[in-house]
Scaffold this motif. Sequence first.
Motif, mmCIF file in Angstrom:
data_model
loop_
_atom_site.group_PDB
_atom_site.id
_atom_site.type_symbol
_atom_site.label_atom_id
_atom_site.label_comp_id
_atom_site.label_asym_id
_atom_site.label_seq_id
_atom_site.Cartn_x
_atom_site.Cartn_y
_atom_site.Cartn_z
ATOM 1 N N GLN A 34 0.843 -1.180 0.000
ATOM 2 C CA GLN A 34 0.000 0.000 0.000
ATOM 3 C C GLN A 34 0.886 1.241 0.000
ATOM 4 O O GLN A 34 1.903 1.284 0.706
ATOM 5 N N PHE A 36 0.872 5.344 0.808
ATOM 6 C CA PHE A 36 0.147 6.348 1.563
ATOM 7 C C PHE A 36 0.753 7.723 1.313
ATOM 8 O O PHE A 36 1.931 7.863 0.994
ATOM 9 N N GLN A 38 1.065 11.466 3.458
ATOM 10 C CA GLN A 38 0.866 12.116 4.744
ATOM 11 C C GLN A 38 1.236 13.586 4.624
ATOM 12 O O GLN A 38 2.383 13.918 4.333
ATOM 13 N N GLY A 41 1.415 17.204 9.909
ATOM 14 C CA GLY A 41 0.462 17.290 11.007
ATOM 15 C C GLY A 41 -0.829 16.536 10.787
ATOM 16 O O GLY A 41 -1.775 16.694 11.571
ATOM 17 N N LYS A 42 -0.876 15.724 9.750
ATOM 18 C CA LYS A 42 -2.113 15.012 9.427
ATOM 19 C C LYS A 42 -1.907 13.498 9.484
ATOM 20 O O LYS A 42 -0.804 13.012 9.702
ATOM 21 N N GLY A 43 -3.000 12.775 9.267
ATOM 22 C CA GLY A 43 -2.932 11.328 9.236
ATOM 23 C C GLY A 43 -2.489 10.803 7.881
ATOM 24 O O GLY A 43 -2.140 11.572 6.988
ATOM 25 N N LEU A 44 -2.502 9.489 7.746
ATOM 26 C CA LEU A 44 -2.086 8.838 6.507
ATOM 27 C C LEU A 44 -3.306 8.562 5.644
ATOM 28 O O LEU A 44 -4.291 7.980 6.113
ATOM 29 N N SER A 46 -4.615 6.657 2.252
ATOM 30 C CA SER A 46 -4.263 5.598 1.313
ATOM 31 C C SER A 46 -4.385 6.105 -0.113
ATOM 32 O O SER A 46 -5.380 6.727 -0.490
ATOM 33 N N LEU A 89 4.642 7.275 1.901
ATOM 34 C CA LEU A 89 5.120 6.072 2.576
ATOM 35 C C LEU A 89 4.593 4.825 1.876
ATOM 36 O O LEU A 89 3.458 4.808 1.395
ATOM 37 N N PHE A 104 6.307 -0.272 7.692
ATOM 38 C CA PHE A 104 6.333 0.982 6.961
ATOM 39 C C PHE A 104 7.755 1.395 6.617
ATOM 40 O O PHE A 104 8.683 1.215 7.419
#
Lengths: 114, 110
Positions: A34, A36, A38, A41-44, A46, A89, A104
């Motif tokens: 997968q 990703f 990012q 300051g944020k999430g991952l 997909s 990532l 990761f």
Amino acid sequence: KQEVTQIPAALSVPEGENLVLNCSFTDSAIYNLQWFRQDPGKGLTSLLLIQSSQREQTSGRLNASLDKSSGRSTLYIAASQPGDSATYLCAPAEMDNYGQNFVFGPGTRLSVLP
Amino acid sequence: NAGVTQTPKFQVLKTGQSMTLQCAQDMNHEYMSWYRQDPGMGLRLIHYSVGAGITDQGEVPNGYNVSRSTTEDFPLRLLSAAPSQTSVYFCASSSAGELFFGEGSRLTVL
């Protein structure tokens, strides 16, 4: 133990360039891989999921390829835009009797300059 | 779709305090996990669960407890917070090898 590396660690390009991000993993017995994104300051989020039986997957300007035998995946971004600036990532997934295992990479930090 | 929801988004603790980071998913995923992300260290797995009542340790479990009483919820407990636990915490759930992340919880331990 699965180890994941990503090259380059950081990349700065002018807007409009096509670019390639690389992901290498040591254990080729993966279930899928997968990619990703990012933002700071944020999430991952997909981007793409490639099953182990697939060679590539496409979504808009993104194309990800997978070569299990050589332990490599690449993420190709066409016609880059400033909005593509983020850290990317990769995460190969393994499945065993105990469930799923995700490892990761350290990420590639991309800056697209206007 | 809510997906994976984490609360709180920000928290400041003093050394020795306890707290719980909440995580809930509405996708009926059996697999849930907690990661911490630190500069230069990447994402590291703390604990994971493959279903209600089943949990296991990841790479960095010390100082954290988890439980999984329902499919939807997977809380992470810090029993006695330490400055080394200052980090950004992500909860994730998975189905068939595809991970979905929450937006993260930024924890500072003074």
